[in-house]
Design an enzyme around this catalytic site. Structure first.
Site: not given
Ligand code: GCV
Length: 686
Positions: A290, A369, A397
């Site tokens: 990411e 995720d 989340e």
């Molecule tokens: C900390 C998902 C979440 C992100 C998070 C990522 C991760 O994509 O939306 O906020 O980033 O996971 O676990 O690194």
């Protein structure tokens, strides 16, 4: 500072029960002077124990001390012999509670074990009726690593540290661009975590921004203070680091793991940290994921990157957590050949056995995720010669933002029970997720990690009942013997002093919550359909044309992702043969994962006998009805739980009901309009 939640005295959560525990009325001797023994003595005082002595008295009711301390203090040799015999079976973190005559001994091989034994005693309800002469509890944690990751940011430009995906207010660690260690809250937090056996905490976000990349350099003194608080509760401090720190912070021209200057930079920085914090835990790294920097920029692989940092930590026995959440986050939605679900296994399975022995690969429980429903990550079954931890998400989340109720341990237990060798493997086999993340003798660096759900909210977790998720994580990380349902009963008993009928009603509301949430959100394992970026509330096509690789492919005729080997992305083939066969076939695939593995017509008949479309209609209507029932049950608990908790939960349940209705109406309408097939039961769809 009064009224400022950052400094406020916080909710004791499940430790509310400690304040009424019968040990407070007993004569208690705490023997020895190790730092954690001193913590036990302090904690006894803090809960109001009146008759505590730091030396041995004849006939005391309870005696605490490591086995060496008991021996040195002159405890009756026959009692010491009986206790020593039991201590042979426990690790350095285990404990023994054993009654000899009228005296209950709480002992351990080391300080941590003694502290855990103390908190174990606080959970023991039997003591109210007098000592049970047969009381005997001999326990060690099944997982050496029981860790929380905070996704907390320092926010140099604001007064409070924010929390990525946090739903309980700002960070408990960061304020005014620095780390604040001298809040009572930090002690309270460490106490709560120790009481459930957590022994490691990473305090900053794995997305390490520019300010936090300088934590170890600019804020080492404050980190030292945090480590000192944690140390008193047996918790090791970890920090998330930026792989590009040699460039960003060190002023080097590269962060290439093969460059000697980079190796020297990490080694020197790490030595500096250990000079200040000799029991520092180590680093957590999100690399090439990411948008985070990583070894790929230099033509190197994950093992090169991880081993670079592990070697800097090695002289101090530190641990390097390397996250496996690596996938193409710039995917073109038109590209049907790339499957995000495959990515972690594709990247890491071939590297099994190439990591140093102080590297731990951190694998998210599912291949995507933290969705409400996903299969278990096949990578967990592919790492036979590498240390690993399974990563869970306590912060909600995708599971309701701590507005909607969602009892996560019930879903984690399903993950832990999953047998990586296949559905026909005999129960209790060696290759469940529970087994591959366990090391009962403490010899392997394996375990469970979770993303924390706390913030400065007075209840810690925003939703007061979300405390059960934090509690349940610690308990499941500690033991493979206890079920999530038992944990829930335990949590209810410790948190709310209510009679049986009310405890049962509480159990019912909380226990069903993940099933209910799944009913009114994305169907049959397909995932997402959430409001983009926010991840709360429905938006069926919200991610359909995005770069994140999270598609459902619904059209007028059907829905789902073909991940079969025969005609799809081949993801099903990443599992051991038993599961691969099961997931490959739409007839054998479990209903709840059907759309994760298959694209099927709306008329496809599930094992339940319903068609996919009718299931979508039915489950969404049922989910809303069950939230309505939860609201009613909660209403009946007014007067049984503290008024403030009742009101807070009631207002969140009202919001949950609005959310559930939104989901029902948008999802049902979307599929009715796409398919043209009406609901058999003629309910209102828009
Ligand atoms: C900390 C998902 C979440 C992100 C998070 C990522 C991760 O994509 O939306 O906020 O980033 O996971 O676990 O690194």
């Amino acid at each position: 500072m009064s009224g400022d939640p950052f400094f406020a005295t916080s909710d004791p959560c499940w430790l509310a029960s400690a304040l009424r525990h019968p040990v407070r009325e007993r004569t208690v001797d705490v023997l020895g002077d190790g730092p954690l023994t001193r913590t036990v003595a302090g904690e006894l005082e803090a809960i109001g124990a009146q008759r505590v002595s730091r030396s041995l008295r004849p006939g005391s009711d309870v005696v605490f001390g490591t086995i060496d301390a008991l021996r040195e203090a002159g405890v009756d040799p026959s009692a010491v012999a009986a206790l020593t015999e039991r201590c042979v079976d426990i690790t350095g973190e285990g404990f023994v509670l054993h009654a000899v005559g009228e005296t209950l001994y709480v002992t351990a091989n080391g300080g941590r074990g003694l502290l855990y034994g103390f908190f174990r005693l606080l959970r023991e309800p039997l003591l109210g009726d007098g000592w049970d002469a047969g009381l005997e509890i001999v326990e060690s944690p099944v997982r050496p690593i029981r860790m929380l990751d905070h996704w907390d940011n320092m926010n140099a430009d604001g007064p409070m540290g924010s929390v990525e995906r946090g739903y309980a207010g700002p960070s408990i660690f960061f304020r005014d661009g620095r780390i604040v260690a001298d809040t009572g809250r930090l002690v309270d937090y460490a106490r709560l975590l120790a009481s459930i056996g957590i022994n490691a905490v990473a305090i900053n976000n794995v997305n390490v921004h520019a300010t936090e990349a300088r934590l170890l350099v600019d804020h080492l003194a404050d980190l030292t203070d945090v480590a000192a608080v944690f140390r008193r509760y047996g918790i090791a401090l970890f920090v998330s680091v930026d792989f590009a720190a040699p460039l960003q912070v060190g002023g080097l021209a590269t962060a290439d793991p093969a460059a000697p200057a980079v190796q020297a930079w990490w080694a020197e920085l790490t030595a500096l940290v250990y000079r200040a914090i000799p029991d520092f835990g180590g680093y957590v790294v999100k690399a090439d994921s990411e948008g985070r920097p990583g070894p790929f920029a230099y033509g190197r692989g994950h093992a090169d990157g991880a081993n670079l940092l592990a070697r800097a930590l090695r002289p101090f026995d530190g641990t390097l957590f390397w996250r496996c959440f690596v996938y193409d986050s710039q995917q073109d939605w038109r590209d049907r050949s790339t499957d995000r679900a495959r990515a972690a296994h594709d990247h890491f399975a071939p590297l099994d056995g190439t990591f140093d022995d102080n590297v731990v690969l951190q694998v998210k429980a599912g291949p995507m995720d933290f969705q409400v429903r996903e299969p278990v990550s096949p990578l967990l079954g592919a790492l036979e010669a590498t240390n690993l931890v399974v990563e869970m998400q306590i912060t909600q989340e995708y599971t309701g933002h701590q507005i909607d109720l969602f009892y996560l341990p019930r879903t984690w237990e399903e993950v832990l029970r999953f047998d990586l060798d296949g559905p026909e493997a005999p129960p209790g086999g060696e290759r469940t997720v529970a087994a591959v993340t366990a090391s009962p003798d403490g010899a392997r660096r394996v375990g469970m990690v979770a993303v924390s759900n706390v913030g400065v909210d007075p209840s810690w977790t925003g939703h007061p009942l979300a405390q059960a998720n934090l509690y349940g994580f610690g308990r499941l990380a500690w033991s493979n013997e206890v079920s999530s349902s038992e944990i829930l009963d335990e949590w209810i008993r410790l948190t709310f002093d209510v009679p049986d009928p009310e405890a049962r009603a509480l159990h019912e509301v909380i226990w069903q919550s993940p099933v209910v949430y799944e009913e009114y959100t994305a169907p049959l394992g397909v995932g997402w359909m959430v409001t983009p970026h926010v991840h709360y509330g429905p938006s069926v096509d919200g991610y359909e044309y995005s770069r994140w690789g999270t598609y459902h492919f619904a059209d007028h005729a059907g829905i789902g992702v073909d991940r079969t080997v025969a005609t799809g992305t081949g993801f099903a083939g990443q599992y051991a043969p038993g599961w691969a066969d099961c997931y490959e076939s739409p007839e054998r695939c479990p209903d709840e994962l059907l759309l994760f593995f298959h694209h099927v017509p709306y008329g496809h008949v599930l094992h339940s006998g319903s068609t996919v479309l009718q299931h979508i209609y039915d489950s969404h209507f049922r989910g809303v009805e069950r939230v309505e029932a939860m609201v009613r049950t909660w209403g009946s608990l007014r007067g049984s739980v503290p008024a403030a908790v009742h009101a807070e939960v009631a207002s969140r349940l009202d919001r949950q009901l609005v959310n559930a209705r939104d989901w029902r109406d948008q999802v049902c309408t979307y599929f009715y309009r796409s398919s043209g097939i009406p609901d058999e039961r003629g309910r209102r769809i828009y």
